[in-house]
Design a protein around this motif. Structure first.
Motif, PDB file in Angstrom:
ATOM      1  N   ILE A   1       0.979  -1.286   0.036  1.00 58.83           N
ATOM      2  CA  ILE A   1       0.012  -0.013  -0.135  1.00 58.83           C
ATOM      3  C   ILE A   1       0.911   1.374  -0.009  1.00 58.83           C
ATOM      4  CG2 ILE A   1      -1.544   1.522   1.322  1.00 58.83           C
ATOM      5  CD1 ILE A   1      -2.704  -1.346   2.268  1.00 58.83           C
ATOM      6  N   ARG A   2       1.884   1.240   0.936  1.00 59.02           N
ATOM      7  CA  ARG A   2       2.892   2.074   0.701  1.00 59.02           C
ATOM      8  C   ARG A   2       3.409   2.493  -0.732  1.00 59.02           C
ATOM      9  NH1 ARG A   2       4.018   1.025   6.448  1.00 59.02           N
ATOM     10  NH2 ARG A   2       3.485   2.886   7.664  1.00 59.02           N
ATOM     11  N   ARG A   3       4.036   1.336  -1.129  1.00 57.19           N
ATOM     12  CA  ARG A   3       4.561   1.669  -2.502  1.00 57.19           C
ATOM     13  C   ARG A   3       3.466   2.108  -3.450  1.00 57.19           C
ATOM     14  NH1 ARG A   3       6.935  -3.650  -1.546  1.00 57.19           N
ATOM     15  NH2 ARG A   3       5.141  -4.400  -2.392  1.00 57.19           N
ATOM     16  N   CYS A   4       2.434   1.966  -3.352  1.00 61.82           N
ATOM     17  CA  CYS A   4       1.268   2.334  -4.188  1.00 61.82           C
ATOM     18  C   CYS A   4       1.014   3.629  -4.041  1.00 61.82           C
ATOM     19  CB  CYS A   4       0.068   1.694  -4.051  1.00 61.82           C
ATOM     20  SG  CYS A   4      -1.576   1.972  -4.980  1.00 61.82           S
ATOM     21  N   VAL A   5       0.957   4.176  -2.924  1.00 64.89           N
ATOM     22  CA  VAL A   5       0.738   5.846  -2.747  1.00 64.89           C
ATOM     23  C   VAL A   5       1.802   6.713  -3.029  1.00 64.89           C
ATOM     24  CG1 VAL A   5       0.263   7.451  -0.827  1.00 64.89           C
ATOM     25  CG2 VAL A   5      -1.074   5.393  -0.979  1.00 64.89           C
ATOM     26  N   GLU A   6       3.098   6.056  -2.680  1.00 65.65           N
ATOM     27  CA  GLU A   6       4.279   6.803  -2.730  1.00 65.65           C
ATOM     28  C   GLU A   6       4.911   6.637  -4.047  1.00 65.65           C
ATOM     29  OE1 GLU A   6       6.702   5.391   0.415  1.00 65.65           O
ATOM     30  OE2 GLU A   6       5.687   6.459   1.917  1.00 65.65           O
TER      31      GLU A   6
ATOM     32  N   ARG B   1      -1.826   1.537 -19.994  1.00 64.63           N
ATOM     33  CA  ARG B   1      -1.075   1.253 -21.403  1.00 64.63           C
ATOM     34  C   ARG B   1      -0.015   0.499 -20.927  1.00 64.63           C
ATOM     35  NH1 ARG B   1      -1.985   7.020 -21.713  1.00 64.63           N
ATOM     36  NH2 ARG B   1      -3.853   7.500 -22.857  1.00 64.63           N
ATOM     37  N   THR B   2       0.725   0.449 -20.074  1.00 66.67           N
ATOM     38  CA  THR B   2       2.082  -0.290 -19.725  1.00 66.67           C
ATOM     39  C   THR B   2       1.817  -1.227 -19.033  1.00 66.67           C
ATOM     40  OG1 THR B   2       2.646   1.501 -18.232  1.00 66.67           O
ATOM     41  CG2 THR B   2       3.259   1.864 -20.532  1.00 66.67           C
ATOM     42  N   ALA B   3       0.980  -1.150 -17.864  1.00 66.60           N
ATOM     43  CA  ALA B   3       1.033  -2.075 -17.054  1.00 66.60           C
ATOM     44  C   ALA B   3      -0.337  -2.385 -16.285  1.00 66.60           C
ATOM     45  CB  ALA B   3       1.932  -1.710 -15.748  1.00 66.60           C
ATOM     46  N   PRO B   4      -1.067  -3.164 -17.141  1.00 63.95           N
ATOM     47  CA  PRO B   4      -2.598  -3.403 -17.099  1.00 63.95           C
ATOM     48  C   PRO B   4      -2.940  -4.029 -15.706  1.00 63.95           C
ATOM     49  CG  PRO B   4      -2.016  -4.617 -18.776  1.00 63.95           C
ATOM     50  CD  PRO B   4      -0.736  -3.834 -18.412  1.00 63.95           C
ATOM     51  N   VAL B   5      -2.142  -5.031 -15.474  1.00 66.44           N
ATOM     52  CA  VAL B   5      -2.394  -5.918 -14.256  1.00 66.44           C
ATOM     53  C   VAL B   5      -2.168  -4.866 -12.854  1.00 66.44           C
ATOM     54  CG1 VAL B   5      -1.922  -7.895 -12.980  1.00 66.44           C
ATOM     55  CG2 VAL B   5      -2.353  -8.147 -15.414  1.00 66.44           C
ATOM     56  N   GLN B   6      -0.954  -4.459 -12.982  1.00 64.75           N
ATOM     57  CA  GLN B   6      -0.633  -3.758 -11.670  1.00 64.75           C
ATOM     58  C   GLN B   6      -1.206  -2.472 -11.622  1.00 64.75           C
ATOM     59  OE1 GLN B   6       1.334  -5.073 -14.160  1.00 64.75           O
ATOM     60  NE2 GLN B   6       3.465  -5.489 -13.539  1.00 64.75           N
ATOM     61  N   THR B   7      -1.862  -1.958 -12.757  1.00 68.84           N
ATOM     62  CA  THR B   7      -3.121  -0.987 -12.307  1.00 68.84           C
ATOM     63  C   THR B   7      -4.175  -1.163 -11.820  1.00 68.84           C
ATOM     64  OG1 THR B   7      -1.987   0.188 -14.576  1.00 68.84           O
ATOM     65  CG2 THR B   7      -4.449   0.928 -13.927  1.00 68.84           C
ATOM     66  N   ASN B   8      -4.697  -2.510 -12.114  1.00 70.05           N
ATOM     67  CA  ASN B   8      -5.799  -2.949 -11.438  1.00 70.05           C
ATOM     68  C   ASN B   8      -5.603  -3.059 -10.023  1.00 70.05           C
ATOM     69  OD1 ASN B   8      -7.006  -3.452 -13.745  1.00 70.05           O
ATOM     70  ND2 ASN B   8      -6.970  -5.581 -13.739  1.00 70.05           N
ATOM     71  N   GLN B   9      -4.440  -3.523  -9.408  1.00 70.76           N
ATOM     72  CA  GLN B   9      -4.014  -3.574  -7.853  1.00 70.76           C
ATOM     73  C   GLN B   9      -3.834  -2.331  -7.462  1.00 70.76           C
ATOM     74  OE1 GLN B   9      -4.118  -6.383  -6.043  1.00 70.76           O
ATOM     75  NE2 GLN B   9      -3.773  -4.965  -4.533  1.00 70.76           N
ATOM     76  N   SER B  10      -3.360  -1.495  -7.984  1.00 71.68           N
ATOM     77  CA  SER B  10      -3.104   0.045  -7.465  1.00 71.68           C
ATOM     78  C   SER B  10      -4.509   0.526  -7.163  1.00 71.68           C
ATOM     79  CB  SER B  10      -2.142   0.799  -8.477  1.00 71.68           C
ATOM     80  OG  SER B  10      -0.824   0.132  -8.674  1.00 71.68           O
ATOM     81  N   PHE B  11      -5.398   0.407  -8.123  1.00 69.51           N
ATOM     82  CA  PHE B  11      -6.501   1.077  -7.922  1.00 69.51           C
ATOM     83  C   PHE B  11      -7.584   0.254  -6.790  1.00 69.51           C
ATOM     84  CE2 PHE B  11      -5.534   3.692 -11.343  1.00 69.51           C
ATOM     85  CZ  PHE B  11      -6.247   5.099 -11.137  1.00 69.51           C
TER      86      PHE B  11
END
Length: 427
Positions: A125-130, A158-168
């Motif tokens: 979560i910290r990596r996501c916010v920071e 556009r560049t990281a679809p799966v990681q984008t899902n987790q971030s959101f």
């Protein structure tokens, strides 16, 4: 008594109680609070929707009696109009709370049915916010709009679809936390009446979650022996540096047990029993929160024996890191690249877990025991109430078969590479 600056200065400090109140005779509801510590504060008290509300206007040292009285009259009018000053204060505070502040409160106080968040979840979560949302980190969450989320989601996808899902998903959880912690007693939300992340994914919304395919990579059956032979070579301390040896043994452990990389890398010696009639290791912290004790096969005993011989003084971890604050080797990336080259496919740590399952099937281990070895929780009555023997000895024959098959394949691969007689080697 009409409260004036001169009279307030002469009022005594209470000694027999925590605080006393002095009410103004001219403006009803306007008063002064004096604590036993000597603190003097202007207050106002009124009723909102039939309930008594008291609000601190400010300290006597900063507000004159006349100014405090004016503020009290303004607050009393607001209360007459149905505005709760405490609620309004919380609303004002909530409007300024940043995403970083919400994150810190979330990781400290969030509780699941299993207890506090794990360190890995907090770090994620910290990596996501920071990282992902660094440009929003120090801005009020109240300013995060649906349209801004849509633009960010499309850009990152556009560049990281799966990681984008987790971030959101993480962002949605943080914004829900901000909404609920600031919700009023009557169920209204001073900020974010609707979570903007949830809003943009509603049916008929402007965006959809990026498709996520289940990973299916594993070491091909005909390459397992070559991989094992390579790991054995890299575990030799006479030919490799210490970090390479530790990495090789960590990967070997995962291949022989099917454990996850996070579970393996954090294994400590106090959870390993190499001696005794039934050698075992214990996983105290697992993904599904189900701690488990598993048997150590002969092949696994050899791996752990090497680690025991090469253990680092003052380090409790079976697979220690030579540098860094964690103390354990968490990412054997360099050697994993070599494993991928030998296997002929791009591998990641979880691929070893699937390979372990494949080998278990090959040697005839039934599904109930495979589930137990992989520490998967049963969903059926039989699995939950019968095929759940916690005795690690019950699983030793299965673990032994898996270890023997893998090491045999390694011997065959080595013989093939050197031109030795495979039949003679087996004999």
């Amino acid at each position: 008594m009409k409260l004036t600056n001169t009279k307030v200065k002469s009022l005594p400090i209470p000694t027999d109680k925590g605080q006393v109140f002095h009410w103004d005779s001219e403006t009803r509801g306007f008063g002064l609070r004096i604590t036993s510590a000597g603190s003097k504060s202007w207050i106002v008290q009124g009723r909102v929707h039939g309930k008594t509300r008291r609000f601190t206007l400010g300290p006597f040292e900063l507000l004159s009696a006349d100014e405090a009285r004016k503020r009290a009259q303004a607050k009393l009018l607001e209360m007459y109009d149905g505005k709760d000053p405490q609620v309004e204060k919380r609303k004002h505070k909530a409007q300024g709370e940043t995403l970083r502040e919400v994150m810190e409160d979330y990781v400290e106080h969030k509780r699941t049915k299993h207890g506090p968040l794990r360190p890995t979840s907090k770090d994620d979560i910290r990596r996501c916010v920071e990282g992902t949302f660094s440009d929003w980190a120090d801005k009020p969450v109240a300013t995060i709009s649906r349209d801004a989320c849509i633009r960010k989601f499309r850009e990152l996808s556009r560049t990281a679809p799966v990681q984008t899902n987790q971030s959101f998903r993480n962002l949605r959880a943080l914004l829900n936390w901000a909404r609920e912690k600031n919700a009023t007693a009557d169920g209204t939300y001073p900020i974010l009446p609707v979570n903007p992340v949830s809003q943009m994914f509603r049916k008929g919304g402007l965006v959809q979650w990026n498709p996520e395919r289940a990973r299916a990579t594993r070491i091909p059956k005909d390459k397992i022996g070559a991989v094992w032979a390579m790991l054995e070579d890299h575990a030799n301390p006479d030919q490799n540096i210490t970090t390479t040896c530790i990495s090789a043994d960590l990967i070997s452990f995962m291949l022989l047990t099917g454990t996850r990389v996070g579970e393996t890398s954090k294994l400590t010696w106090d959870h390993v029993n190499l001696d005794g009639k039934l050698p075992t290791f214990h996983l105290a912290e697992t993904k599904n929160h189900n701690s488990i004790t598993l048997p150590i096969s002969s092949a696994l005993h050899d791996v752990l024996g090497r680690r025991w011989a090469g253990r680092l003084k003052g380090n409790k971890y079976v697979f220690p890191a030579l540098r860094g604050r964690k103390g354990y080797l968490s990412d054997p990336r360099a050697l994993f690249k070599k494993v991928s080259e030998v296997a002929g496919v791009h591998l990641h740590p979880h691929a070893l877990r699937r390979t372990f399952e494949d080998v278990a099937q090959l040697v005839g281990i039934d599904s109930d025991k495979r589930r137990q070895l992989l520490n998967h929780l049963a969903s059926d009555v039989h699995g939950q109430n019968y095929a759940n023997n916690p005795d690690p000895g019950v699983l030793m024959p299965a673990m032994k078969k898996i270890g023997e098959w893998i090491t045999d394949q390694g011997g065959i691969a080595r013989a093939a590479a050197t031109g030795e007689n495979v039949i003679a080697l087996k004999a």
